[in-house]
Scaffold this active site. Sequence first.
Site, PDB file in Angstrom:
ATOM      1  N   HIS A 165     -10.650  -3.980   8.655  1.00  0.00           N
ATOM      2  CA  HIS A 165      -9.787  -4.142   7.475  1.00  0.00           C
ATOM      3  C   HIS A 165      -8.806  -2.977   7.358  1.00  0.00           C
ATOM      4  CE1 HIS A 165      -8.831  -4.392   3.117  1.00  0.00           C
ATOM      5  NE2 HIS A 165      -9.153  -5.666   3.215  1.00  0.00           N
ATOM      6  N   ASP A 203      -9.168   2.860   2.671  1.00  0.00           N
ATOM      7  CA  ASP A 203      -9.724   1.604   3.194  1.00  0.00           C
ATOM      8  C   ASP A 203     -10.962   1.913   4.029  1.00  0.00           C
ATOM      9  OD1 ASP A 203      -7.868  -1.299   3.548  1.00  0.00           O
ATOM     10  OD2 ASP A 203      -9.828  -1.064   4.474  1.00  0.00           O
ATOM     11  N   SER A 231      -5.311  -8.178   0.055  1.00  0.00           N
ATOM     12  CA  SER A 231      -5.407  -6.945   0.851  1.00  0.00           C
ATOM     13  C   SER A 231      -4.289  -6.855   1.860  1.00  0.00           C
ATOM     14  CB  SER A 231      -6.732  -6.905   1.623  1.00  0.00           C
ATOM     15  OG  SER A 231      -7.762  -6.354   0.861  1.00  0.00           O
TER      16      SER A 231
END
Lengths: 656, 85
Positions: free
Chosen positions: A105, A32, A435
Site C-alpha cells: 500500500h 503509510d 487511498s
Amino acid sequence: TTRSPEFLGLDKSANLFPTSGSASEVIVGVLDTGVWPESKSFDDTGLGPVPSSWKGACETGTNFNASNCNRKLIGARYFARGYEATLGPIDESKESKSPRDDDGHGTHTASTAAGSVVEGASLFGYAAGTARGMATRARVAAYKVCWVGGCFSSDILAAIEQAIDDNVNVLSMSLGGGTSDYYKDSVAIGAFAAMEKGILVSCSAGNAGPSSYSLSNVAPWITTVGAGTLDRDFPAFVSLGNGQNYSGVSLYKGDGLPGKLLPFVYAGNASNATNGNLCMMDTLIPEKVAGKIVMCDRGVNARVQKGAVVKAAGGLGMVLANTESNGEELVADAHLLPATAVGQKFGDAIKSYLVSDPKPTVTILFEGTKVGVEPSPVVAAFSSRGPNSITPELLKPDMIAPGVNILAGWSGAVGPTGLATDSRRVGFNIISGTSMSCPHVSGLAALLKAAHPEWSPAAIRSALMTTAYVSYKNGQKLQDIATGKASTPFDHGAGHVNPVSALNPGLVYDLTVDDYLGFLCALNYTASQINSLARRKFTCDASKRYSLADFNYPSFAVNIDAAQSSSGSSVLKYSRTLTNVGPPGTYKVSITSSTGPGVKISVEPATLSFTQANEKKSYTVTFTVSSMPSNTNSFARLEWSDGKYIVGSPIAISWN
Amino acid sequence: AAQNPDQRATYIIHMAKSEMPASFEHHTHWYESSLKSVSDSAEILYTYDNVIHGFSTQLTREEAESLEQRPGILSVLPELKYELH
C-alpha cells in the site's frame, strides 16, 4: 501510475509545470506502510542533489538501511512504539521493523504521488504504459506508521512530529479512523500543526460510501479527497449457455478456461452455510463446485479471498456479483483463478439464469485493457459521502481524483492480491480506494507548490477546488455509479480535479491560522480544546461574532432548521474574500441552481475588479430559503469569471 | 482498559505547556514528573512538541483518570487505531 497523467491532462501540459529547479525541491511525506526501495518508481536518475532544506533521515532496521535511500527516496523512517506497546514486540519473521513495505500500500501511494517515470509498466500486461507519479521530480519521504495490526495514533503523531522537523512540503495520509471531533482526532491534530508550518495535508475521504455522512478526515485544514474512475477498464465477459453475454471486469492472467461452456453453480446452492453465497473460508462443498464455475456475492470477506476459496474447493472459475451497496461499480482484481466481477444488474440477470436453467453453463472471455471508456470519471460507489458529520456547515469532500483500478508501484514481499497463498511477485499492482485518489492530489499539490512556492496550503487547495469540473465535455453532469444519476457536491465536493487549470486559477480563497482559530471559536470550542488542538493559550474574543457562514472556504454548505423555516422564508448571509493570484481582471458572478425551488440566491457586489496581485475583495451571498420538508437537499454553483478564469464553488443547501 | 482496570492501554497526554511550574527547567522533566506522580512503572513512548504539547504512554484506566486531575493536564485521550483506505 499509467493513464492518470493523460486523464488529468498532465501529458499535454508538461511544459506548463516547472520541471527543474523548484519542481525537484518539493518533498512529499507519505505516512503509510513504508516503501519498497527497489521499486523502479524510486529510481533517481536525472535528479539533482537532495534539497538543502531537507533535514530528514534514512533509518536502519530489518532489511533496510541508509543505502536504500537515494535522491528520489530521500527519507525513510518507521514508528512502532505505539504499535508494540499495544500488540507486543513486532514478529520480525512476519513484518520488517524498518521502513520496508511488506504490504504494498505504501509503495503504491508514494509512487502515485511522486514516482519517477518508468517505461513499460503493467500488471501482467494490464494497464500497460509509462508509469509516473503526479510530481515526477518531487522527492519522497516515507514514514511507516501502519503495520499488520493497524496504524496507531501515538505512532501517527510521532511521524507527523518528525515530518515537520524534517521539512516536508506536502503530507499524504491515506488512512482514517472513526469520526471523533477534531481535538480528539490525531490525524486532525497533527494536520493542524503541519498546516501552520505551511505543509499541505492531503487525506483520503474514506471508502464507506455510498452511505451519507460516511466521510473521514473532514477537518477544514485537511484536503479531503474522494475517488472517481478513469477512462480505462479491463473487460471480461460472462458468456452464458443461453447465449447471453454480460460484461464484467478482471485482471486475471494465467491458464485460460477450456474453450467450452462449463457447468455453473451459485455458491448459495453449494454450501451448508447460511451465508454460503459469500464464498467465505470453508463454506463451499467441494463435491458441488469441483470442475465448475462458481457465482459468489460480494460482501464481508475480501473479493480476492472469495476467489481463493473457490479455487481451494476445486472450482475452475468465479463470477463475483456486486450487491446493492456497490451497484454497478466495477473494481478489478488480479484473482488467482479465472474470475470476473459484474455489477448488480448483470449479477441478478445471471442468477435468474442459474435458477431457471436445469443445467446452467458458462465461460468467461478476457479482453485485456480498454481505454476511452465513457462516461468517466464517475464517482466510485465506495467513495465516502457527505454531509460532514462533525461540522455540517463545512462542505466535504473537497474534490475527487482517480481512485479506481489505479496501477502503481508495489512491494516485492507480497503478491498482487495480498493473499498469503499468492506467490507471484510484481513491480506494479492495480488497486482501488480513496487511498489511491489522495496521493494523486498530494502529487498535484506538489506540482502547484513548485509553481507557486509562496502559496499557502489553503490557496493550493482552493486552486484545486475552484478549477475542478462537475460536467463532462458533452455538458452532462458527473455521474455517481452508486445511483446511475448525477452526483452532488456531497459526493464529488467541488468536482473532479483539473490540475492544468489549477495552475492558474485567477483567484483563490485563502485561509490563515487565525481564520482556522476563528472556525474553532465558531464551533464554541473551549480554551482547553483549542489548546489541545492548536498548542496555544487562545481565548475567543467575546466581543466578536464568530460565524461558520463567514469562514473563507471555497465551498458553501447552508443548513436550515426545517422546523424553523416552516413559518415562512429565512434569509441567510455568507461572506467570502477572494485574493487575486492572476492578472488584473473584472470578474462577474453567475449562479446556476441544479435542483428544486425553495431557494433564491443573490450576490453583492455582482462584479469584482482586481488591479493588483494579491489584492483582496469580499462579497456576500444572500440565500432566501422557503420552507421545505426535513432532509431535503438542494444544490447550486457560484462562479466568478472574467472571461478567461472561472472560479467555481459548489453550494449545498440542506433542510434538517 | 475498559474491561480490565489493571489492563494498560496507550494514552495521548495533552499538556498546557505555558503552565509548566518554574521549578522545572525543561517541559520533558515536567512531563516525566507528572507521569511518575500517578505511576512508578509507566514509561513515556513519545514526547511531542510540534503536533501537540505532550506525550504518549501506557496507563491503567485508574492511572489515566488520576493523571487527568493533575495541574497542567489538558486532556488524556485514549489512543485510536486508524485503517488504510
